[in-house]
Scaffold this active site. Structure first.
Site, PDB file in Angstrom:
ATOM      1  CB  SER A 299      43.708 -32.610 -53.104  1.00 53.99           C
ATOM      2  OG  SER A 299      43.795 -31.469 -52.714  1.00 53.99           O
TER       3      SER A 299
ATOM      4  CB  SER B 298      47.089 -31.633 -54.506  1.00 53.14           C
ATOM      5  OG  SER B 298      46.795 -32.566 -53.541  1.00 53.14           O
TER       6      SER B 298
ATOM      7  CE  LYS C 139      48.463 -35.399 -54.430  1.00 55.58           C
ATOM      8  NZ  LYS C 139      47.314 -34.927 -53.787  1.00 55.58           N
TER       9      LYS C 139
END
Length: 462
Positions: free
Chosen positions: A177, A153, A77
């Site tokens: 997330s 996210s 990420k």
């Protein structure tokens, strides 16, 4: 090969069935094929990945000791540092950030096991959204339906892994997330126990009163890869003082586990497909002879308000200041909408002290609940993947309370796919008491074995 687990890929490399260069090249080609439609990758690390793959081949040919992920690619990420690559955290002010000098601790640990970073993946502006869209890279699409979000996210991670662009990745989770994107894309993930994994090298960094709410967590198509990742990742790094030296605890015999389950948290109603998924898993465990009872932990109906009250205790001033510091003077509407949910919770010192007391009581009550049960089975979210732009409606935003409950608790919470509804994945969530991360994964493995887990999204997997 692309649809195998990371563990299986590592075994194939060790037995010379495939070479690291062949495996990395196959993933790079897959990303080039799928990403124009997904828009999950923000940095493709082709050159360095192939260099690492060639180095892995030399080690193998020389007969040197190799790790369990030798030559296996993984994704990261874009809020977690990879040496030589910028980390934007999806926010405009970091668009031209200097490349990271070193790997984040957890990236280093996967590399030490032989893993090869292959891509950095998309996320919302400063991570604050349950959708993946920002002003630098734009919107990421769900591989099962491009009109829907992969969640946030860690949505770039979930989309790429589900579509076989990567077998394993790292995300982070403050309110759901890693679990919410995993559920929207039908893969597996775990938010570990609060403090389980060091967060050194994350942007924004750990710290402040909300540090106990969030963790970095692994994401994969298969639960066996999550268990392997936890074994590789879970020890202190002498930098993140919030990550104590607590050993991973071997799970008890699954057949002796006591499970509580619920389908209504008393705050947000679930749609039938989410209810059915939990109930079928509860029936499965009961049929296997486990002690399974419908029982909702005390206080989960208040978890949504408590999480937002903790996140927004300063009226989001800290986030506003950070955005100014990095020169993010323009922010994405999804971030603005999330902050609008936080700002009304600004509190005085006395009010914050009362909230902290409520937080302590919440965690203490859950600890008592775990005297009776070893695990909790519940929904991840109220429904399947949302259409783009749907996360900020009041009803949909309330649904994120099902993941927030376990951030507030600090408990490990894992998720795995167990059903399909109108072509979209349906996951369930398994929660255990703090430090029993491997038990949550063992139960997810049973669900995966019974109901099939991840399934190929049409058009994205060959």
């Amino acid at each position: 090969m692309l649809s195998f687990s990371a563990r299986k890929m590592g075994e194939m490399i060790a037995s010379r069935e495939v070479s690291p260069v062949e495996l990395v090249t196959a993933h790079l080609q897959q990303i080039e094929r799928i990403d124009p439609a997904l828009k999950a990758v923000v940095d493709l690390l082709a050159e360095t990945a192939l260099q690492s793959a060639r180095a892995a081949e030399k080690r193998l040919m020389a007969g040197l000791p190799c790790g369990p992920l030798e030559g296996v690619p993984f994704s990261v990420k874009d809020s977690i540092d990879v040496a030589g690559v910028k980390t934007t955290a999806g926010t405009l002010g970091r668009r031209n950030a200097d490349p990271a000098a070193v790997n984040a601790t957890l990236v280093d640990r996967l590399c030490e096991a032989g893993g090869i970073p292959i891509a950095k993946t998309n996320l919302p502006d400063l991570l604050f959204s349950f959708e993946t869209d920002n002003l630098i890279y734009g919107r990421t699409n769900n591989p099962y339906d491009r009109n829907r979000t992969p969640g946030g996210s860690s949505g770039g991670e979930s989309a790429l892994i589900a579509a076989c662009g990567s077998p394993l990745g790292l995300g982070s989770d403050a309110a759901g997330s890693v679990r919410l994107p995993a559920a929207f894309c039908g893969i597996a993930s775990i938010k570990p126990t609060s403090g389980r994994l060091p967060r050194t090298g994350h942007v924004p960094p750990a710290g402040g009163w909300i540090e106990a709410l969030w963790q970095i967590g692994p994401m994969a198509r298969f639960t066996e890869d999550l268990a392997l990742a936890m074994q590789l990742l879970a020890h202190e790094d002498d930098a993140d003082f919030t990550a104590p030296p607590v050993d991973l605890l071997a799970p008890p015999e699954v057949d002796k586990v006591r499970i509580a389950f619920f389908t209504d948290n008393g705050f947000a109603k679930c749609r039938p497909e989410a209810v059915s998924a939990v109930e079928q898993c509860a029936r499965f465990f009961a049929d296997q002879g486990l002690a399974v009872e419908p029982c909702r932990p005390p206080g989960v109906e208040d978890a949504y308000e408590l999480e937002l009250a903790l996140l927004g205790a300063d009226g989001a001033d800290g986030i506003d200041d950070y955005l100014k510091t990095v020169a993010s003077y323009q922010t994405h509407p999804l971030l603005n909408g999330f902050l609008d949910h936080m700002r009304p919770h600004r509190s005085t010192i006395a009010q914050f002290a009362k909230r902290w007391q409520q937080w302590d009581e919440y965690r203490a009550n859950l600890r008592t609940f775990f005297h009776r049960y070893d695990a909790i089975l519940c929904p991840v979210y109220t429904q399947t993947a949302l259409p783009h732009g749907g996360s900020l409606t009041e009803e949909n935003f309330h649904g994120f309370s099902y993941t927030m409950a376990w951030n507030v608790a600090g408990a490990p919470a894992a998720t795995v796919r167990c059903a399909t509804h109108e072509g979209l994945p349906v996951n369930v969530q398994v929660v255990t008491k703090p430090w029993r991360d491997l038990l949550a994964l063992a139960l997810c493995r049973r669900i995966e074995d019974q109901f099939g887990g991840w399934k190929k999204p049409c058009g994205f997997v060959v």
